[in-house]
Motif scaffolding. Sequence first.
Motif, mmCIF file in Angstrom:
data_model
loop_
_atom_site.group_PDB
_atom_site.id
_atom_site.type_symbol
_atom_site.label_atom_id
_atom_site.label_comp_id
_atom_site.label_asym_id
_atom_site.label_seq_id
_atom_site.Cartn_x
_atom_site.Cartn_y
_atom_site.Cartn_z
ATOM 1 N N ALA A 76 0.829 -1.208 0.000
ATOM 2 C CA ALA A 76 0.000 0.000 0.000
ATOM 3 C C ALA A 76 0.865 1.260 0.000
ATOM 4 C CB ALA A 76 -0.931 -0.008 1.208
ATOM 5 N N TRP A 77 1.949 1.232 0.775
ATOM 6 C CA TRP A 77 2.845 2.391 0.814
ATOM 7 C C TRP A 77 3.529 2.604 -0.540
ATOM 8 C CZ3 TRP A 77 4.237 6.751 2.963
ATOM 9 C CH2 TRP A 77 5.494 7.284 2.649
ATOM 10 N N GLU A 78 3.978 1.516 -1.136
ATOM 11 C CA GLU A 78 4.698 1.630 -2.409
ATOM 12 C C GLU A 78 3.812 2.211 -3.517
ATOM 13 O OE1 GLU A 78 8.398 0.518 -2.744
ATOM 14 O OE2 GLU A 78 7.659 1.388 -0.877
ATOM 15 N N ARG A 79 2.521 2.018 -3.414
ATOM 16 C CA ARG A 79 1.595 2.549 -4.421
ATOM 17 C C ARG A 79 1.531 4.075 -4.372
ATOM 18 N NH1 ARG A 79 -2.123 -0.846 -6.824
ATOM 19 N NH2 ARG A 79 -3.654 0.836 -6.933
ATOM 20 N N ARG A 80 1.848 4.646 -3.217
ATOM 21 C CA ARG A 80 1.739 6.090 -3.081
ATOM 22 C C ARG A 80 3.077 6.779 -2.832
ATOM 23 N NH1 ARG A 80 1.537 7.260 2.567
ATOM 24 N NH2 ARG A 80 0.560 9.289 2.135
ATOM 25 N N ALA A 81 4.155 6.000 -2.638
ATOM 26 C CA ALA A 81 5.465 6.583 -2.365
ATOM 27 C C ALA A 81 5.982 7.354 -3.571
ATOM 28 C CB ALA A 81 6.455 5.486 -1.980
ATOM 29 N N ARG A 82 6.651 8.455 -3.316
ATOM 30 C CA ARG A 82 7.196 9.272 -4.406
ATOM 31 C C ARG A 82 8.339 8.557 -5.116
ATOM 32 N NH1 ARG A 82 9.444 15.512 -3.812
ATOM 33 N NH2 ARG A 82 9.880 15.829 -6.046
ATOM 34 N N SER A 83 9.189 7.875 -4.359
ATOM 35 C CA SER A 83 10.309 7.119 -4.938
ATOM 36 C C SER A 83 10.275 5.698 -4.387
ATOM 37 C CB SER A 83 11.640 7.788 -4.594
ATOM 38 O OG SER A 83 11.687 9.104 -5.082
ATOM 39 N N PRO A 84 9.354 4.855 -4.863
ATOM 40 C CA PRO A 84 9.201 3.507 -4.294
ATOM 41 C C PRO A 84 10.422 2.640 -4.546
ATOM 42 C CG PRO A 84 7.926 3.707 -6.312
ATOM 43 C CD PRO A 84 8.435 5.078 -5.995
ATOM 44 N N MET A 85 10.804 1.842 -3.545
ATOM 45 C CA MET A 85 11.903 0.909 -3.736
ATOM 46 C C MET A 85 11.475 -0.267 -4.608
ATOM 47 S SD MET A 85 12.158 -1.042 -0.037
ATOM 48 C CE MET A 85 13.242 -2.303 -0.685
ATOM 49 N N LEU A 86 10.183 -0.562 -4.641
ATOM 50 C CA LEU A 86 9.659 -1.651 -5.464
ATOM 51 C C LEU A 86 8.366 -1.192 -6.128
ATOM 52 C CD1 LEU A 86 9.776 -4.585 -6.425
ATOM 53 C CD2 LEU A 86 8.593 -5.236 -4.323
ATOM 54 N N PRO A 87 8.445 -0.700 -7.366
ATOM 55 C CA PRO A 87 7.224 -0.251 -8.045
ATOM 56 C C PRO A 87 6.201 -1.374 -8.155
ATOM 57 C CG PRO A 87 9.176 0.460 -9.247
ATOM 58 C CD PRO A 87 9.646 -0.500 -8.196
ATOM 59 N N MET A 88 4.979 -1.108 -7.755
ATOM 60 C CA MET A 88 3.941 -2.121 -7.810
ATOM 61 C C MET A 88 3.592 -2.514 -9.243
ATOM 62 S SD MET A 88 3.116 -3.157 -4.772
ATOM 63 C CE MET A 88 4.903 -3.107 -4.509
ATOM 64 N N SER A 89 4.016 -1.698 -10.206
ATOM 65 C CA SER A 89 3.789 -2.045 -11.610
ATOM 66 C C SER A 89 4.492 -3.354 -11.982
ATOM 67 C CB SER A 89 4.299 -0.914 -12.515
ATOM 68 O OG SER A 89 3.671 0.302 -12.194
ATOM 69 N N PHE A 90 5.549 -3.705 -11.227
ATOM 70 C CA PHE A 90 6.219 -4.980 -11.477
ATOM 71 C C PHE A 90 5.227 -6.136 -11.448
ATOM 72 C CE2 PHE A 90 10.969 -4.410 -10.238
ATOM 73 C CZ PHE A 90 11.073 -3.366 -11.145
ATOM 74 N N PHE A 91 4.245 -6.032 -10.559
ATOM 75 C CA PHE A 91 3.354 -7.163 -10.337
ATOM 76 C C PHE A 91 2.182 -7.193 -11.311
ATOM 77 C CE2 PHE A 91 5.762 -6.369 -6.498
ATOM 78 C CZ PHE A 91 6.313 -7.614 -6.296
ATOM 79 N N ARG A 92 2.184 -6.267 -12.268
ATOM 80 C CA ARG A 92 1.297 -6.394 -13.426
ATOM 81 C C ARG A 92 2.042 -7.045 -14.593
ATOM 82 N NH1 ARG A 92 -0.222 -1.070 -11.757
ATOM 83 N NH2 ARG A 92 0.980 -0.136 -13.452
ATOM 84 N N ASN A 93 3.299 -7.342 -14.381
ATOM 85 C CA ASN A 93 4.165 -7.952 -15.385
ATOM 86 C C ASN A 93 4.105 -9.473 -15.189
ATOM 87 O OD1 ASN A 93 6.344 -8.996 -16.833
ATOM 88 N ND2 ASN A 93 7.684 -7.278 -16.358
ATOM 89 N N VAL A 94 3.304 -10.147 -16.001
ATOM 90 C CA VAL A 94 3.042 -11.581 -15.795
ATOM 91 C C VAL A 94 4.311 -12.424 -15.839
ATOM 92 C CG1 VAL A 94 1.827 -13.606 -16.699
ATOM 93 C CG2 VAL A 94 0.665 -11.387 -16.586
ATOM 94 N N PRO A 95 5.215 -12.255 -16.817
ATOM 95 C CA PRO A 95 6.443 -13.067 -16.799
ATOM 96 C C PRO A 95 7.273 -12.867 -15.538
ATOM 97 C CG PRO A 95 6.148 -12.051 -18.953
ATOM 98 C CD PRO A 95 5.134 -11.437 -18.049
ATOM 99 N N TYR A 96 7.304 -11.638 -15.025
ATOM 100 C CA TYR A 96 8.085 -11.362 -13.816
ATOM 101 C C TYR A 96 7.486 -12.086 -12.606
ATOM 102 C CZ TYR A 96 10.289 -8.737 -10.039
ATOM 103 O OH TYR A 96 10.975 -8.393 -8.904
ATOM 104 N N VAL A 97 6.180 -11.987 -12.443
ATOM 105 C CA VAL A 97 5.507 -12.663 -11.333
ATOM 106 C C VAL A 97 5.667 -14.178 -11.461
ATOM 107 C CG1 VAL A 97 3.283 -13.085 -10.222
ATOM 108 C CG2 VAL A 97 3.870 -10.778 -10.994
ATOM 109 N N SER A 98 5.527 -14.691 -12.666
ATOM 110 C CA SER A 98 5.643 -16.132 -12.887
ATOM 111 C C SER A 98 7.045 -16.628 -12.565
ATOM 112 C CB SER A 98 5.293 -16.468 -14.341
ATOM 113 O OG SER A 98 3.958 -16.110 -14.629
#
Length: 470
Positions: free
Chosen positions: A240-262
């Motif tokens: 939840a924090w990473e979704r709103r952080a100005r400089s996230p250490m782990l962009p939540m967009s990574f987890f819309r990346n199916v090959p990455y999650v897989s």
Amino acid sequence: MNARQRWTLILTSVASLMVGLDLTVVTTALNTIRLDLGASIAELDWTINAYTLTIGVLLLAAAAVGDRLGRRRVLAVGLAVFTASSVACALAPSVSVLIGARAAQGIGTAMVLPQALALLSAAFPPETRGKAMGLFAGITGVAILGGPVIGGVVVQGLAWQWIFWLNVPLGIALIPLVLRYMAEAHGPRTPFDVPGLVLSGAGLLGLVWGLIRSNTAGWGSPQVYGPLAAGAALIVAFAAWERRARSPMLPMSFFRNVPYVSANAAGFTMTGAMMGGVVFFMQYLQAALGEGPLTAGLRLLPLTATLFVVAPIAGRFVARVGERPIVMTGLLCQTAGLAWMALDIGGSYPALIPGMVLTGVGVSAAMPATQNAAIGAVGREAIGTASGVYNAMRQVGGAFGVAIASAVFAVSGGFASPAAVSHGVRTALFVTAAIAAVGALAGTGLRTTRTAGPPASTRKITAEAETTHA
């Protein structure tokens, strides 16, 4: 492969092998350490758990630090910390000092692992990265699967302290070579996401602590479900924090990346099945068949020796056929091999060899492909973060696999007699086979053919990071 790439491959592989060995090589020395230092069973457990815990908790933070301060620099510092703490382990006068030194070793390892994988990935273009990953996996995989053999040789031939002393000359030699022959690399030099570091570290601490304690306290204990629930809640808060952080250490967009999650799911289950299977198969060889540490380690060779041959070959094929068929085939072989071993528990040792070979071939093929898939699914600027997450998932996966196998072993068998050990190990191996099968299913989200670059969503992440850095 030019000289810089060759040095990068050699140095990152040897560094990862050195720190990875200390995860498994200690297992064969535990009985000797118990007698020498007068340690209890719980204290012996913590000589392993202290190492695992610090690695799992600090991996993401170490990857973030490497992105900002320089991956080569952090790798060299990590090697120095690991080498100094190895001296402390070898000189430990008591088990409490040994546990503290092992925790310090874990800090060094957490600094080394994500930097090594990120530096290796950045040194090779996508079309040759798979081959490099195969060679890297063939060398570093020995740390996980060859540790019992090496530990048995050292403990029986020298003394338990030498499993730590051997790190010292190697570490001293590696540090100047890393600084001289490897190029420095950075990720996006954005401000440190302090709340993200705290939340992710505390969340991983809860998860790994709970999984580790399940081996002794039992799943119904508040010492287990309390940390697990708290860890899960903190990971949700981190997301939840990473979704709103100005400089996230782990962009939540990574987890819309199916090959990455897989890739991360496959790495988690592959390591969980492998660690759970190897740990309890070693228990079978020693507690049921009465083998000594060295003989038990040597009898594991049909499983471990495949890494030297299969992993480099699998790495070469990644660029041709993509990760999906290799990961799925490898994990299905791991599934079949573990099930074969389970069926032959209680019989003759030669009957176990085909299952061991099949398991080893499967892991050796899947390991470089999953690593390559995780790194190849993101843009160049995100390699450090991607490698940190992948390594963290593998650490948690290993703890998960051992915890689940331990629970199954305790319910269906135990150490009361060789027959009880055999029955418990058989059931545990069937469960680890099921975990590997889940990994094969996760592999369906990977690519069937190689592409020129990461998915568009990940290219967008990289572009945003570059813009922020600028």
